[in-house]
Motif scaffolding. Sequence first.
Motif, PDB file in Angstrom:
ATOM      1  N   SER A 160       0.838  -1.195   0.000  1.00  0.00           N
ATOM      2  CA  SER A 160       0.000   0.000   0.000  1.00  0.00           C
ATOM      3  C   SER A 160       0.878   1.251   0.000  1.00  0.00           C
ATOM      4  O   SER A 160       1.765   1.395   0.841  1.00  0.00           O
ATOM      5  CB  SER A 160      -0.905   0.013   1.241  1.00  0.00           C
ATOM      6  OG  SER A 160      -1.370   1.314   1.528  1.00  0.00           O
ATOM      7  N   PHE A 161       0.606   2.168  -0.942  1.00  0.00           N
ATOM      8  CA  PHE A 161       1.381   3.413  -0.972  1.00  0.00           C
ATOM      9  C   PHE A 161       1.177   4.208   0.309  1.00  0.00           C
ATOM     10  O   PHE A 161       2.136   4.736   0.889  1.00  0.00           O
ATOM     11  CB  PHE A 161       0.989   4.269  -2.180  1.00  0.00           C
ATOM     12  CG  PHE A 161       1.682   5.605  -2.191  1.00  0.00           C
ATOM     13  CD1 PHE A 161       2.972   5.713  -2.678  1.00  0.00           C
ATOM     14  CD2 PHE A 161       1.051   6.738  -1.676  1.00  0.00           C
ATOM     15  CE1 PHE A 161       3.630   6.944  -2.655  1.00  0.00           C
ATOM     16  CE2 PHE A 161       1.698   7.956  -1.662  1.00  0.00           C
ATOM     17  CZ  PHE A 161       2.986   8.068  -2.159  1.00  0.00           C
ATOM     18  N   GLU A 162      -0.064   4.332   0.768  1.00  0.00           N
ATOM     19  CA  GLU A 162      -0.336   5.128   1.970  1.00  0.00           C
ATOM     20  C   GLU A 162       0.370   4.556   3.188  1.00  0.00           C
ATOM     21  O   GLU A 162       0.903   5.295   4.017  1.00  0.00           O
ATOM     22  CB  GLU A 162      -1.852   5.227   2.212  1.00  0.00           C
ATOM     23  CG  GLU A 162      -2.556   6.189   1.276  1.00  0.00           C
ATOM     24  CD  GLU A 162      -1.967   7.593   1.303  1.00  0.00           C
ATOM     25  OE1 GLU A 162      -1.655   8.082   2.416  1.00  0.00           O
ATOM     26  OE2 GLU A 162      -1.805   8.194   0.229  1.00  0.00           O
ATOM     27  N   THR A 164       3.110   2.854   3.151  1.00  0.00           N
ATOM     28  CA  THR A 164       4.533   3.137   2.979  1.00  0.00           C
ATOM     29  C   THR A 164       4.834   4.582   3.351  1.00  0.00           C
ATOM     30  O   THR A 164       5.819   4.870   4.049  1.00  0.00           O
ATOM     31  CB  THR A 164       4.972   2.860   1.529  1.00  0.00           C
ATOM     32  OG1 THR A 164       4.663   1.497   1.199  1.00  0.00           O
ATOM     33  CG2 THR A 164       6.458   3.090   1.357  1.00  0.00           C
ATOM     34  N   TYR A 165       3.978   5.484   2.912  1.00  0.00           N
ATOM     35  CA  TYR A 165       4.148   6.917   3.204  1.00  0.00           C
ATOM     36  C   TYR A 165       4.134   7.171   4.712  1.00  0.00           C
ATOM     37  O   TYR A 165       5.033   7.820   5.261  1.00  0.00           O
ATOM     38  CB  TYR A 165       3.037   7.705   2.504  1.00  0.00           C
ATOM     39  CG  TYR A 165       3.000   9.177   2.841  1.00  0.00           C
ATOM     40  CD1 TYR A 165       3.912  10.064   2.280  1.00  0.00           C
ATOM     41  CD2 TYR A 165       2.027   9.667   3.713  1.00  0.00           C
ATOM     42  CE1 TYR A 165       3.859  11.417   2.584  1.00  0.00           C
ATOM     43  CE2 TYR A 165       1.973  11.021   4.024  1.00  0.00           C
ATOM     44  CZ  TYR A 165       2.892  11.898   3.458  1.00  0.00           C
ATOM     45  OH  TYR A 165       2.842  13.230   3.762  1.00  0.00           O
ATOM     46  N   PRO A 184      10.292  -0.516  -4.696  1.00  0.00           N
ATOM     47  CA  PRO A 184       9.107  -0.451  -5.555  1.00  0.00           C
ATOM     48  C   PRO A 184       8.694  -1.847  -5.995  1.00  0.00           C
ATOM     49  O   PRO A 184       9.493  -2.779  -5.967  1.00  0.00           O
ATOM     50  CB  PRO A 184       9.597   0.373  -6.751  1.00  0.00           C
ATOM     51  CG  PRO A 184      11.061   0.107  -6.808  1.00  0.00           C
ATOM     52  CD  PRO A 184      11.521  -0.125  -5.394  1.00  0.00           C
ATOM     53  N   VAL A 208       6.250  -1.419  -3.046  1.00  0.00           N
ATOM     54  CA  VAL A 208       5.215  -0.388  -3.058  1.00  0.00           C
ATOM     55  C   VAL A 208       4.872  -0.025  -4.503  1.00  0.00           C
ATOM     56  O   VAL A 208       5.755   0.152  -5.335  1.00  0.00           O
ATOM     57  CB  VAL A 208       5.676   0.858  -2.262  1.00  0.00           C
ATOM     58  CG1 VAL A 208       7.008   1.379  -2.757  1.00  0.00           C
ATOM     59  CG2 VAL A 208       4.628   1.953  -2.306  1.00  0.00           C
ATOM     60  N   LEU A 210       4.470   2.317  -6.953  1.00  0.00           N
ATOM     61  CA  LEU A 210       4.741   3.714  -7.300  1.00  0.00           C
ATOM     62  C   LEU A 210       4.388   3.913  -8.770  1.00  0.00           C
ATOM     63  O   LEU A 210       4.946   3.242  -9.635  1.00  0.00           O
ATOM     64  CB  LEU A 210       6.212   4.039  -7.049  1.00  0.00           C
ATOM     65  CG  LEU A 210       6.649   3.882  -5.586  1.00  0.00           C
ATOM     66  CD1 LEU A 210       8.158   3.809  -5.475  1.00  0.00           C
ATOM     67  CD2 LEU A 210       6.104   5.027  -4.750  1.00  0.00           C
ATOM     68  N   ASP A 215       4.504  10.371  -6.590  1.00  0.00           N
ATOM     69  CA  ASP A 215       4.587   9.366  -5.520  1.00  0.00           C
ATOM     70  C   ASP A 215       5.969   9.376  -4.879  1.00  0.00           C
ATOM     71  O   ASP A 215       6.101   9.310  -3.656  1.00  0.00           O
ATOM     72  CB  ASP A 215       4.296   7.966  -6.087  1.00  0.00           C
ATOM     73  CG  ASP A 215       2.842   7.783  -6.507  1.00  0.00           C
ATOM     74  OD1 ASP A 215       1.998   8.605  -6.086  1.00  0.00           O
ATOM     75  OD2 ASP A 215       2.554   6.834  -7.261  1.00  0.00           O
ATOM     76  N   LEU A 219       7.054  10.478  -0.963  1.00  0.00           N
ATOM     77  CA  LEU A 219       7.839   9.658  -0.040  1.00  0.00           C
ATOM     78  C   LEU A 219       9.042  10.442   0.480  1.00  0.00           C
ATOM     79  O   LEU A 219       9.421  10.317   1.651  1.00  0.00           O
ATOM     80  CB  LEU A 219       8.296   8.368  -0.715  1.00  0.00           C
ATOM     81  CG  LEU A 219       7.200   7.381  -1.120  1.00  0.00           C
ATOM     82  CD1 LEU A 219       7.825   6.091  -1.651  1.00  0.00           C
ATOM     83  CD2 LEU A 219       6.259   7.071   0.040  1.00  0.00           C
TER      84      LEU A 219
END
Length: 550
Positions: A160-162, A164-165, A184, A208, A210, A215, A219
């Motif tokens: 999940s990008f969120e 990871t962020y 990635p 992740v 990206l 994106d 990060l």
Amino acid sequence: MKKFLGAAIGNCVHVGGVVNFLRLAEDEGNTTEFLGAAVKIEKLINTIIEIKPHVVSVGYRLTPDAVRPLLNKLKNYIYEKNLKDIEWIFGGTKPVAEIAKEYDFFCKIFDGTEDLDEVINYLRGRNLKETVGNAPQNIIERIEGKYPYPVIRHHFGLPSFEDTYEGIKKIANAKVLDVISIGPDQNAQENFFTPEKMNHDLDGAGGVPLRKVEDFEKLYEASRRGNYPLLRCYSGTAEVFPFAQMLKNTINNAWCAVPLCWYNVLDGRGKREVLDSITESQQLMKWHADRNIPIEVNEAHHWSLRDAHDTIGVVMAYLAAYNAKKMGVKNYIAQYMFNVPPSMHPSMDLAKMLAKIELIESLEDENFKVYRQVRAGLASLSADLDVAKGQLASSTYLAMSIKPHIVHVVGFSEADHAAKSEDVIESCKIVRGVIRSTLHGMVDMTKEQVVENRKNELIEEVRILLNTIKSLYPESKDPFSDPKVLTAIIKRGIIDAPHLRGNKSAKGTLETRIVDGKCMPYSKILGRVVSEKERVTELLNDEMDKSFSA
């Protein structure tokens, strides 16, 4: 250079913290004097007046309420004797340190939760209030600012990008590492610039997802807090130059990690043929060298992870560094992955790394500087997370024998699940605990005779293999960096790995066995392990027989 004075005051007899601090101060080139335990305030003041130190370190580790009268008396003497210009430091337990914070003459208070790198930073004149201005944003400066304490790195990338962020925010605020390596997913590495080719059923596979330049920028923004860790990222496996430029522009890529012979049809991580990918990888090294960005060629462990014998692992470590230097790289990060294959004995593992170091660092000159990076082998960690924590600590202890500049921490959770932010933080703390216990004295395993013997044996075997490559391609001006030669020696099995069996771009016939903790080539014809000379001779004889038969 400064003069340091240290003492445990009042009735406190706990002097370990003061002594260790003074030892670190000496290591940084300062002079020190230690007054001892249970030193009265009057004696401390008289000594200060007599020897005129620049820094006074006061320690107290008993009851918090009992320290207040001592500090009140000390404060009165400081103002009475005009000693405010001295740099006053306090060290104690957390409850005692909270009392000490009430006294404004202390410029720094240590409560025991700090790690050695923080203390070293302080001794080198760096304010520990971490801001982007004083946390180096260049990997070489970060290394030089901390050594002999190594820079800490950890891989991080969730499906999940969120997640990871938000995870990068937590990791940065924890201040437990210096470099976050963004992982990635394969879709991003291979098809970032050709999204129409992506198989979205595989989104988040391996890292992740990206999908936009923004994106990466987001990060990077997440990392701008805490101790402002550097960011770096895997190289692309297609459109490698636009990908490299994008990483430079968005996350200020701390260094480029690029293989010499992989990320192609050999490992299925890309569609490039071996010759094309080697040529492109060399040019990618040059692209970064022209921009003074450090390079890591993550090559040797790819062969060892596929059960290639130790000699091939060492040869490929050398050829990786050789190619980087050839392409103009000035700062080279040599990765030493321990525990591959996992069944290797620690002594033989260490010998293999020492052979790599001797050969790689023989390339050093005024234009080519090598930095050592160590890590545990991913496949060596148990799916039982408690066991894995012990394995991570054990591998780190062994790796500290080679005095690394960077420790690439492998999350203890990796055999069970991709490391979450809390796993990253805990893994880094485990490793930092090991480093703390080894940095100022450990058994020097590099001097063990069995290790020395194996290292020398490997270097001899490596010379045989390198000389074979030279002799087979006399027409090449530089066979060690000739993409056609490198491609050919893989196809012919001069460089090979058991896991490549059936791969049309490799020979894939190599057999290996673990014997006495060493990974050795094995001949089915002879029914035993063989030397490198025997292996190469058998391979070339087989070629000749097939040529005659044809």
